[in-house]
Design an enzyme around this catalytic site. Structure first.
Site, PDB file in Angstrom:
ATOM      1  N   ILE A 104      80.453  51.439  54.751  1.00 55.28           N
ATOM      2  CA  ILE A 104      79.053  50.894  53.985  1.00 55.28           C
ATOM      3  C   ILE A 104      79.617  50.339  52.600  1.00 55.28           C
ATOM      4  O   ILE A 104      80.458  50.807  52.203  1.00 55.28           O
ATOM      5  CB  ILE A 104      78.105  51.997  53.900  1.00 55.28           C
ATOM      6  CG1 ILE A 104      77.847  52.683  55.216  1.00 55.28           C
ATOM      7  CG2 ILE A 104      76.890  51.718  53.276  1.00 55.28           C
ATOM      8  CD1 ILE A 104      77.003  54.073  55.092  1.00 55.28           C
ATOM      9  N   CYS A 105      78.738  48.900  52.539  1.00 56.72           N
ATOM     10  CA  CYS A 105      79.249  48.569  51.328  1.00 56.72           C
ATOM     11  C   CYS A 105      77.842  48.814  50.456  1.00 56.72           C
ATOM     12  O   CYS A 105      76.897  47.953  50.609  1.00 56.72           O
ATOM     13  CB  CYS A 105      79.382  47.101  51.215  1.00 56.72           C
ATOM     14  SG  CYS A 105      79.793  46.374  49.489  1.00 56.72           S
ATOM     15  N   LEU A 106      77.911  49.840  49.590  1.00 51.73           N
ATOM     16  CA  LEU A 106      76.693  50.105  48.817  1.00 51.73           C
ATOM     17  C   LEU A 106      77.160  50.624  47.465  1.00 51.73           C
ATOM     18  O   LEU A 106      77.868  51.449  47.473  1.00 51.73           O
ATOM     19  CB  LEU A 106      75.828  51.278  49.532  1.00 51.73           C
ATOM     20  CG  LEU A 106      74.610  51.686  48.892  1.00 51.73           C
ATOM     21  CD1 LEU A 106      73.565  50.389  48.714  1.00 51.73           C
ATOM     22  CD2 LEU A 106      73.943  52.610  49.469  1.00 51.73           C
TER      23      LEU A 106
END
Lengths: 656, 199
Positions: free
Chosen positions: B91-93
């Site tokens: 995830i890119c958060l």
């Protein structure tokens, strides 16, 4: 590398910023600059050291895992113990405003950010040291200078109530957080490891019972010697304790183990004892009560045994003493035995033959050849013994014809005796000669006498020791008794003093042996009587009554004189002087019929100018105050004032 | 694991279990081991998104330094989303990286992820292919995302057209998942997808 650079930069910034306010504070408020400076110095150092060790968060995590000290808090404390929030069961449940958003527990040492969020001191500093310079809640920029201790919240939190952490163990206390520590130190339900190093961990309330009653490592008292011993070693101790009552295995008597040993060794009549000639070969073991009988019956046998032993002794002596320098040069080798022995040898042979013929005992089975072969050696030994005895006896009183010598000679030269000594297993007593029997009985008696004497001596020593001890005890008891006597006298005087004090100025004086005292007064031997002192109140004046049974001065021989004398009391220093008040003196009428009683009463008012009412300078004031003619002596003796040879005087003193 | 991390996860776990979102089946979390170092989360695809009706499982790993560092979260359930790797689930958060704040919890992380499903950030992509599709052919993206939700997350919204195309690819001898990925990447052009699969 970026992180490291950031860290250094922040430290530099921090150094510049923090020093100024502290220095200012020093000038304005504090008088000891070193003390104040020490804080920022530590603060700064810890920060630098953290920059060095914690180059990346990953590395720090690794170090913490290895048990390295965690980063220091700003005040330089080591964060070894958990310093995040309080994890307790608050009652009522914790308001979320007191919850640290980082550890989700109750705020410990709360700090507030300028953006208005509260955190545990440990949590927020740890967060900011992770090179994250934002508020954990709202992400606004934040550093260590923008957070402050929130003492308001801290005070409120310390006042919060919570269930004792030992609730699950049974403690039902609800306490304020600030009192938790002191409660835990005394909480009955706190689990405590047994201080006696047993593996048990138990609630404090059960600890005492455990230590005293159930701990496997507790101390117990031996019921017999009252020593403190480990429970685990009690069994062993009971097997050794000299004071444990033990039954004698012979006569069933119960004695302490220590005494039992002596009992068996010297007293018990049923104990199996070895014959005194045990060492010489008589292997008989009989009850002590039968030992005399045994010795009497077997005296002959014992004598033979002795003979054998003596012979053996000499044989040894012979082998030890070198031939050339022998103290007994005439005792040659058995081969060179003197002719007289050869003669005895022949006699011996004859007697043996006759014995073989007359006796059908096991002796017949003995190889006679062996026996005869041994004879020369035996004879030789006997000869040596005889010579030795002669040598030893001669300097004192050498008389070869003396009975003693004769006896010895006869016993030793008796071939049958020797024979028996050789074969001590032989049970049948061979023919005995009268002399030898006589001598053995005498020897035995002598022995028993010697033993008795020794026993008596021993007892005497013991008794004299006991006597000494008893005397010492007695003198110490006497000493104590004297002490007690003195103490009793002190107590008696204290009691009478207390009585005197508690009479509240109402004093009854019973004068016993009136007639004798009256005679003494008349004769002039003892004209005056003083009553014991009494007080007007518990903390009042002390006085006594003075009585002249034959009157004084003008009243001499006609009247009884009665006076009051003031005495030095314990409270004179704070009482008012001169004494002011009313004094009533009464001679009690002891008539059986109450209605006929006519007490002789006089009341006087203290006159302050009189010496009698001044503060006493002596133990008892020399000057008294009263009546020389209190009552005519005729009236006293002809009425009921004297009864059972006793006169009763009542004095009532009321201070103003 | 450090005392504080365990203590906090325990508390958070209770918080999630009691939360409103769990009651409405939007999120859930369960333990996968006794040491509280690994958990399994689940979020529901938000309504009015291609993911509606799907259930997305998440792998959550708690670091020793939690909560001073963020938990490591990854999608187990395959998903078509610009900020989530279609291959690994990574995830890119921002909040799971540099914008992590210690006051965040499992619950807020799960809700943030749910929000991410409804509001993709194609300018900060994790999966460049998906992001490109999202930006250039939004309709195709939504179709694909919906199909993935149907295929992997148990959503009921099936698209017969895409299923037919997938069947074609499978009938050519390709494995279904590989075929789906290839088709999705090639905007469901069967030929291009086949070429890609063969290259």
């Amino acid at each position: 590398m970026m992180q490291l650079a950031d860290g250094v930069d922040v430290t530099g910034e921090f150094e510049q910023n923090i020093k100024l306010p502290f220095t200012m504070k020093t000038c304005l408020v504090m008088n000891s600059p070193e003390k104040v400076f020490s804080q920022p110095t530590v603060y700064h150092k810890s920060n630098v050291s953290e920059c060095r060790t914690g180059e990346s968060s990953g590395e720090r995590a690794q170090m913490m895992e290895k048990g390295e000290p965690q980063p220091r808090t700003p005040q330089g404390e080591l964060a070894e113990e958990p310093l995040e929030g309080y994890d307790f069961d608050f009652c009522p449940p914790l308001d979320s405003k007191y919850e640290c958003p980082i550890c989700l527990m109750c705020l410990r040492d709360p700090y507030q950010t300028y953006c208005g969020h509260r955190f545990c001191k440990y949590c927020i500093f740890k967060w900011l040291r992770e090179e994250k310079h934002r508020c954990p809640v709202d992400n606004v920029l934040l550093d260590e200078q923008n957070i402050y201790p929130d003492n308001f919240a801290k005070r409120e939190i310390l006042g919060l109530k919570l269930k004792c952490p030992n609730y699950s163990h049974g403690c039902r206390f609800i306490i304020e957080l600030c009192n938790l520590e002191s409660h835990l130190q005394s909480c009955f339900y706190a689990l405590i490891p047994c201080p006696q190093c047993c593996p048990a961990v138990l609630p404090r309330k059960d600890l005492k019972d455990h230590i005293e009653q159930s701990c496997p490592r507790r101390y117990v008292q031996c019921d017999y010697c009252f020593q403190s011993i480990f429970l685990s070693s009690k069994q062993k101790h009971l097997l050794e304790c000299p004071f444990v009552p033990t039954q004698c295995k012979y006569c069933d008597i119960l004695l302490t183990r220590e005494k039992l040993k002596k009992h068996i060794r010297t007293e018990c009549q049923k104990a199996i004892v070895k014959c005194r000639f045990y060492e010489f070969g008589c292997k008989t073991e009989v009850r002590r009560s039968c030992i005399d009988e045994h010795e009497e019956q077997q005296s002959q046998q014992h004598l033979w045994l002795l003979c054998g032993a003596v012979k053996e002794l000499y044989r040894l002596l012979y082998t030890i003493v070198p031939q050339g320098v022998s103290p007994l040069p005439s005792l040659g080798a058995p081969a060179s035995a003197p002719p007289v022995l050869t003669h005895t040898d022949l006699q011996l042979d004859d007697q043996l033959t006759s014995l073989n013929l007359s006796d059908d005992s096991s002796l017949n089975a003995l190889p006679s050849s062996d026996f005869t072969n041994d004879l020369p050696a035996l004879k030789n030994a006997i000869l040596q013994v005889r010579r030795l005895i002669q040598l030893h006896v001669k300097p004192i009183n050498f008389n070869p014809e003396s009975t003693q010598m004769m006896n010895i000679t006869k016993i030793e030269s008796d071939p049958t005796a020797m024979q028996s000594a050789r074969f001590d297993s032989q049970q049948n007593a061979p023919p005995q000669e009268h002399e030898s029997v006589l001598s053995s009985v005498q020897t035995k008696k002598l022995q028993s006498l010697q033993e008795k004497t020794a026993y008596q001596d021993e007892r005497m020593t013991g008794q004299s020791q006991q006597l000494k001890e008893t005397q010492a005890k007695l003198s110490s008891i006497e000493k104590k008794l004297d002490e007690y006597r003195i103490r009793t006298r002190q107590l008696e005087s204290q009691v009478s003093e207390m009585e005197a004090r508690s009479c509240n100025g109402n004093f009854y004086w019973v004068i016993k042996n009136y007639s004798r005292l009256r005679r003494e007064a008349m004769s002039g031997d003892n004209t005056v009587l003083h009553s014991p002192g009494f007080y007007t109140s518990f903390h009042g004046y002390k006085l006594c009554v003075r009585l002249n049974l034959n009157g004084v001065d003008s009243a001499h021989g006609t009247h009884l004189s009665l006076f009051i004398h003031f005495m030095q009391g314990e409270f004179d220093s704070f009482l008012e002087w001169p004494f002011g008040g009313r004094i009533t003196l009464t001679i009690m009428d002891q008539n059986e019929a109450c209605e006929l009683r006519q007490h002789i009463t006089e009341t006087l008012i203290a006159k302050p100018h009189l010496a009698a009412f001044q503060k006493p300078r002596a133990h008892r004031n020399h000057k008294g105050f009263g009546y020389m003619e209190f009552a005519p002596l005729s009236l006293i003796e002809n009425s009921q004032y004297v009864k059972n040879d006793s006169l009763i005087i009542h004095a009532q003193v009321v201070a103003q | 694991m450090a005392n504080i991390a365990v203590a906090r996860i325990k508390r958070e776990f209770k918080e999630v279990v009691k939360s409103e979102e769990v009651k409405s089946f939007e999120i859930s979390v369960e333990l996968t081991n006794d040491t509280y170092t690994e958990l399994k989360g689940e979020i529901a695809g938000p309504p009015d998104t291609p993911y509606e009706g799907g259930k997305y499982q998440l792998e959550i790993k708690i670091p020793e330094t939690y909560p001073f560092n963020p938990p490591k979260v990854r999608f187990i359930t395959k998903i078509w989303h610009p900020n989530i790797s279609s291959v690994t689930g990574a995830i890119c958060l921002d909040i799971l990286k540099d914008q992590w704040a210690a006051a965040m919890t499992l619950r807020t992380v799960l809700i943030s992820l749910q929000a991410l499903l409804g509001a993709a950030e194609p300018d900060d992509p994790q999966d460049a292919v998906v992001a490109k599709q999202y930006k250039e052919n939004r309709a195709m993206f939504e179709k694909t995302a919906r199909h993935w939700a149907y295929a992997y997350a148990g959503a009921s919204n099936r698209d017969p057209d895409l299923i037919e195309k997938l069947k074609q690819a499978v009938s050519m001898g390709f494995e279904e998942n590989r075929a789906r990925t290839a088709l999705s990447t090639c905007n469901w052009d069967v030929e291009r997808a086949a070429e890609q699969l063969l290259s």
